[in-house]
Design a protein around this motif. Sequence first.
Motif, PDB file in Angstrom:
ATOM      1  N   ASN A  71     -32.639  -1.992 -14.636  1.00 11.38           N
ATOM      2  CA  ASN A  71     -31.693  -2.825 -15.357  1.00 11.38           C
ATOM      3  C   ASN A  71     -31.671  -2.511 -16.839  1.00 11.38           C
ATOM      4  OD1 ASN A  71     -31.175  -4.093 -12.976  1.00 11.38           O
ATOM      5  ND2 ASN A  71     -32.680  -5.701 -13.347  1.00 11.38           N
ATOM      6  N   VAL A  72     -31.125  -1.376 -17.188  1.00  4.66           N
ATOM      7  CA  VAL A  72     -30.948  -1.122 -18.612  1.00  4.66           C
ATOM      8  C   VAL A  72     -29.480  -1.283 -18.940  1.00  4.66           C
ATOM      9  CG1 VAL A  72     -32.935   0.369 -18.880  1.00  4.66           C
ATOM     10  CG2 VAL A  72     -30.742   1.358 -18.257  1.00  4.66           C
ATOM     11  N   GLY A  73     -29.196  -1.631 -20.173  1.00  8.76           N
ATOM     12  CA  GLY A  73     -27.811  -1.737 -20.604  1.00  8.76           C
ATOM     13  C   GLY A  73     -27.199  -3.089 -20.344  1.00  8.76           C
ATOM     14  N   SER A  88     -21.847   0.032 -18.167  1.00 11.26           N
ATOM     15  CA  SER A  88     -22.856   0.804 -18.881  1.00 11.26           C
ATOM     16  C   SER A  88     -23.300   1.957 -18.008  1.00 11.26           C
ATOM     17  CB  SER A  88     -24.060  -0.073 -19.202  1.00 11.26           C
ATOM     18  OG  SER A  88     -23.704  -1.034 -20.145  1.00 11.26           O
ATOM     19  N   LEU A  89     -23.257   3.149 -18.543  1.00 11.37           N
ATOM     20  CA  LEU A  89     -23.725   4.319 -17.811  1.00 11.37           C
ATOM     21  C   LEU A  89     -25.026   4.790 -18.435  1.00 11.37           C
ATOM     22  CD1 LEU A  89     -20.479   6.382 -17.269  1.00 11.37           C
ATOM     23  CD2 LEU A  89     -21.512   4.655 -15.817  1.00 11.37           C
ATOM     24  N   ASN A  90     -25.975   5.198 -17.577  1.00 10.92           N
ATOM     25  CA  ASN A  90     -27.261   5.630 -18.100  1.00 10.92           C
ATOM     26  C   ASN A  90     -27.217   7.095 -18.489  1.00 10.92           C
ATOM     27  OD1 ASN A  90     -28.708   3.181 -17.830  1.00 10.92           O
ATOM     28  ND2 ASN A  90     -28.595   3.475 -15.614  1.00 10.92           N
ATOM     29  N   THR A  91     -27.674   7.357 -19.672  1.00 11.35           N
ATOM     30  CA  THR A  91     -27.720   8.734 -20.146  1.00 11.35           C
ATOM     31  C   THR A  91     -29.104   8.974 -20.740  1.00 11.35           C
ATOM     32  OG1 THR A  91     -26.894   8.021 -22.276  1.00 11.35           O
ATOM     33  CG2 THR A  91     -25.274   8.842 -20.720  1.00 11.35           C
TER      34      THR A  91
ATOM     35  N   THR B  42     -31.512   6.728  -9.246  1.00  7.55           N
ATOM     36  CA  THR B  42     -30.509   7.803  -9.249  1.00  7.55           C
ATOM     37  C   THR B  42     -29.229   7.336  -8.570  1.00  7.55           C
ATOM     38  OG1 THR B  42     -32.449   9.142  -8.760  1.00  7.55           O
ATOM     39  CG2 THR B  42     -30.341  10.290  -8.923  1.00  7.55           C
ATOM     40  N   ASP B  43     -29.402   6.655  -7.415  1.00  4.41           N
ATOM     41  CA  ASP B  43     -28.221   6.196  -6.685  1.00  4.41           C
ATOM     42  C   ASP B  43     -27.459   5.142  -7.469  1.00  4.41           C
ATOM     43  OD1 ASP B  43     -28.785   7.922  -4.732  1.00  4.41           O
ATOM     44  OD2 ASP B  43     -29.527   6.469  -3.274  1.00  4.41           O
ATOM     45  N   GLN B  44     -28.215   4.240  -8.115  1.00  7.10           N
ATOM     46  CA  GLN B  44     -27.544   3.220  -8.917  1.00  7.10           C
ATOM     47  C   GLN B  44     -26.738   3.861 -10.027  1.00  7.10           C
ATOM     48  OE1 GLN B  44     -30.610   0.570 -10.177  1.00  7.10           O
ATOM     49  NE2 GLN B  44     -29.931  -1.055  -8.801  1.00  7.10           N
ATOM     50  N   ASP B  45     -27.350   4.824 -10.669  1.00  9.38           N
ATOM     51  CA  ASP B  45     -26.617   5.535 -11.713  1.00  9.38           C
ATOM     52  C   ASP B  45     -25.369   6.178 -11.138  1.00  9.38           C
ATOM     53  OD1 ASP B  45     -28.547   4.780 -13.405  1.00  9.38           O
ATOM     54  OD2 ASP B  45     -29.262   6.790 -13.930  1.00  9.38           O
ATOM     55  N   ALA B  46     -25.535   6.764  -9.965  1.00  9.69           N
ATOM     56  CA  ALA B  46     -24.408   7.458  -9.348  1.00  9.69           C
ATOM     57  C   ALA B  46     -23.298   6.476  -9.008  1.00  9.69           C
ATOM     58  CB  ALA B  46     -24.862   8.202  -8.105  1.00  9.69           C
ATOM     59  N   LEU B  50     -19.567   6.401 -10.340  1.00 11.02           N
ATOM     60  CA  LEU B  50     -18.427   6.445  -9.421  1.00 11.02           C
ATOM     61  C   LEU B  50     -17.494   5.259  -9.655  1.00 11.02           C
ATOM     62  CD1 LEU B  50     -20.092   7.666  -6.140  1.00 11.02           C
ATOM     63  CD2 LEU B  50     -18.495   8.912  -7.571  1.00 11.02           C
ATOM     64  N   GLN B  51     -18.097   4.084  -9.883  1.00 12.16           N
ATOM     65  CA  GLN B  51     -17.263   2.912 -10.147  1.00 12.16           C
ATOM     66  C   GLN B  51     -16.429   3.109 -11.401  1.00 12.16           C
ATOM     67  OE1 GLN B  51     -19.987  -0.328 -10.217  1.00 12.16           O
ATOM     68  NE2 GLN B  51     -19.491  -0.981  -8.137  1.00 12.16           N
ATOM     69  N   ALA B  52     -17.074   3.627 -12.426  1.00  9.50           N
ATOM     70  CA  ALA B  52     -16.353   3.874 -13.677  1.00  9.50           C
ATOM     71  C   ALA B  52     -15.235   4.883 -13.443  1.00  9.50           C
ATOM     72  CB  ALA B  52     -17.308   4.379 -14.747  1.00  9.50           C
ATOM     73  N   GLU B  53     -15.541   5.888 -12.631  1.00  7.01           N
ATOM     74  CA  GLU B  53     -14.545   6.917 -12.366  1.00  7.01           C
ATOM     75  C   GLU B  53     -13.380   6.346 -11.567  1.00  7.01           C
ATOM     76  OE1 GLU B  53     -16.408  10.454 -11.020  1.00  7.01           O
ATOM     77  OE2 GLU B  53     -14.501  11.373 -10.460  1.00  7.01           O
ATOM     78  N   TRP B  54     -13.730   5.487 -10.606  1.00  6.80           N
ATOM     79  CA  TRP B  54     -12.699   4.840  -9.779  1.00  6.80           C
ATOM     80  C   TRP B  54     -11.765   4.025 -10.664  1.00  6.80           C
ATOM     81  CZ3 TRP B  54     -10.190   4.829  -5.468  1.00  6.80           C
ATOM     82  CH2 TRP B  54      -9.589   3.671  -4.988  1.00  6.80           C
ATOM     83  N   SER B  55     -12.375   3.283 -11.575  1.00  6.43           N
ATOM     84  CA  SER B  55     -11.578   2.471 -12.495  1.00  6.43           C
ATOM     85  C   SER B  55     -10.737   3.372 -13.393  1.00  6.43           C
ATOM     86  CB  SER B  55     -12.523   1.602 -13.322  1.00  6.43           C
ATOM     87  OG  SER B  55     -11.823   0.624 -14.016  1.00  6.43           O
ATOM     88  N   TYR B  56     -11.336   4.473 -13.814  1.00  8.11           N
ATOM     89  CA  TYR B  56     -10.629   5.412 -14.694  1.00  8.11           C
ATOM     90  C   TYR B  56      -9.427   6.012 -13.973  1.00  8.11           C
ATOM     91  CZ  TYR B  56      -9.840   9.591 -17.508  1.00  8.11           C
ATOM     92  OH  TYR B  56      -9.272  10.571 -18.266  1.00  8.11           O
ATOM     93  N   LEU B  57      -9.652   6.385 -12.707  1.00 10.00           N
ATOM     94  CA  LEU B  57      -8.561   6.995 -11.941  1.00 10.00           C
ATOM     95  C   LEU B  57      -7.492   5.971 -11.587  1.00 10.00           C
ATOM     96  CD1 LEU B  57     -10.553   9.347  -9.576  1.00 10.00           C
ATOM     97  CD2 LEU B  57      -9.157   9.987 -11.518  1.00 10.00           C
TER      98      LEU B  57
END
Lengths: 571, 135
Positions: A71-73, A88-91, B42-46, B50-57
Amino acid sequence: MIVGRRNNPESIRIEGDHKTAIETGRNRLMVAGALFSAAFLLIGVRVIDVSIFRSDSEPRYTRGVTKHEKNVGRADITDRNGVLLATSLNTASLYANPRLVLDPEQAAMKLSIVLPDIDVKAIEKKLRSDRGFVWLRRHLTPRQQYAVNRLGIPALNFQREARRMYPLGPLASHVLGYTDIDNRGLSGVERYFDKELRTRQRNLSLAIDIRAQHVLEQELGAAMKKFFAIGAAGLIMDVNTGEIVAMSSLPGFDPNHPGAIAEELRFNRTTLGVYEMGSTFKIFTTAMALDAGTVTLGGGYDATNPIRIARFVIRDYHAKKRWLSVPEIFMYSSNIGTVKMALDVGIAGHRKFLSDLGMMKPVLIELSETGAPLSPNRWREINTMTISFGHGLAVSPLHLVAGVSAIVNGGIYRSPTLIKRDTNTPGPGKRIISLETSLKMRRLMRLVVDKGTGQKAAAPGFLVGGKTGTAEKVSGRGYHRKALISSFVAAFPMNKPRYVVLAMLDEAKGTEETFGYATGGWVAAPVVGAVVRRIAPVLGLRPVKADEASREILAIEVPKKSDRERRVAAH
Amino acid sequence: MRRSTFLWCVLGISVVIGLFVIKHRVQELEDRLHTLNAEIITDQDATQVLQAEWSYLNQPTRLEALSKRLLGMELPDAEQTVTMEELLRKAEPEAGVGTDVAQKTAKLTPRPSKARQKTQEGWLSPILTKLRKSQ
């Protein structure tokens, strides 16, 4: 010997050299045994020590992963239908411990190869500093992270960081606001709900419908371009719940690049900007007079001659130079008639009515950018006269929309909100006018679009009703004739209002198409019409087919000429 | 006495072996927990990406441009919005030509399945005819 052995086997005695040899052997064995057992004991103790008491000293993983790290961001922001507006995207962010850097110059050189856009000198200086932690570069792409890792510089490390992303770009930018690089909200709901978003209690659901927002911004943007306006503002509000379905202030900005936002773009015209709204205020004056009972729909006032007071002359823009009934005063937007209407109610009544509608203090909404209205310090007759037609009191467009919602929804003022309501039941409100007055006002507003100054706002089937407004901007001590605030505020469908729509253009210029006019009826009304036509089906409203029948319900009887003559004769 | 010594030895050895095995298993489980935690992140990040990309598209501007260009869509006007009731009313005269008797018998002998079929055909037919016309 043999005899002795038979008699007593235990007592064998060995004498002489043999005995000494065996004794020596035994002693040596004892010493060796003791040494060995001591060694084993030592090892045993050490094993116990290592396995039991020092189990923590050596981590088994170079980097532990715990649940908290997930839970960051900040929390996400979505619109009323769950469309993601901010996430929020993790980078990975690159930092260094300068004390561990062996060769700063070489390290900086190497870094500049994989990150070509960094300043080598600045990085070298950072690496030479005597601190334990310096940021080198925030928010690397995975590819950059890999490249930096491959350099194998021991003092460099990565920190997982969240970066705020707005997938829809500049859409609804003034509602959302933006955050700085450390994820602190700096404007909009990002700022207002900063703490809640940062602690990630839950995702924030706004009342905004992104489809309506898009249509509003698109139509406003098109009108702005067409009429060379310097800015525009638009609002759509649900009259029953007080939810703001769309809020747009143009020109907007892209919150994804907070550093590149010019100061003037951050200005939210819908909530922070206060303007003298012009004739749209006649909605309030007329509603007040009808509710107070000082005039009826059948009544009217003589609007033949301009009113002179002190050094001012109040005249009509669409002058008819005759007695006008109340519907006509509203329809033709007569200043003279409206002033007389307000004076009949009185100064105190007028002031109290507007204050009940929230026109004297900033609107309560979930934004930090709210503007305080500019109202006269001492409310005299001249103030009531000018404010009755929307001059001398500057309010934000949100004030206007919230007020008009109260007039058309049955007479109850509800504070506007940007947060989606969980239930459909409307919250508590404050009654401003009676239901009957509200019904009359609906008819009057419908009349403006049907026959009056706002005909360009018509949307077939959706029974739009509204009021135009045009005001000259204040410049210095006087008014600027060419700098106009042109607006149109409407509600639809007028038989049972659901939404109030406002379109406002800042300093629109007339074109050939509008015969040089830049008034609300010419530049803002078409925007409202287009917006209603496009969003009404999206918001689940059905067009009314039988236009004749519906027209009849909302029809209003404009008093006849003979009526008028009788009145004038009586005066 | 010898027997008991032997028993103790066996017991001791089996406890040692047991402990060893359990420790190994705990380590394995710990490893697994760590890999799973890492995978979850990793999956959460992914999914977040993907959600952000879906919204973007799904940007309204983009969807509008695409549907205009690729699907030939336009803004609907008031005439094009029809309720189910209006559709049924319009469908009646067309469906009602020659199916008078059939409808009557359907009324006399209540067979729900067939009746439902009829009404279904009733409201479907205008759409079907329109489709046929456009073809």
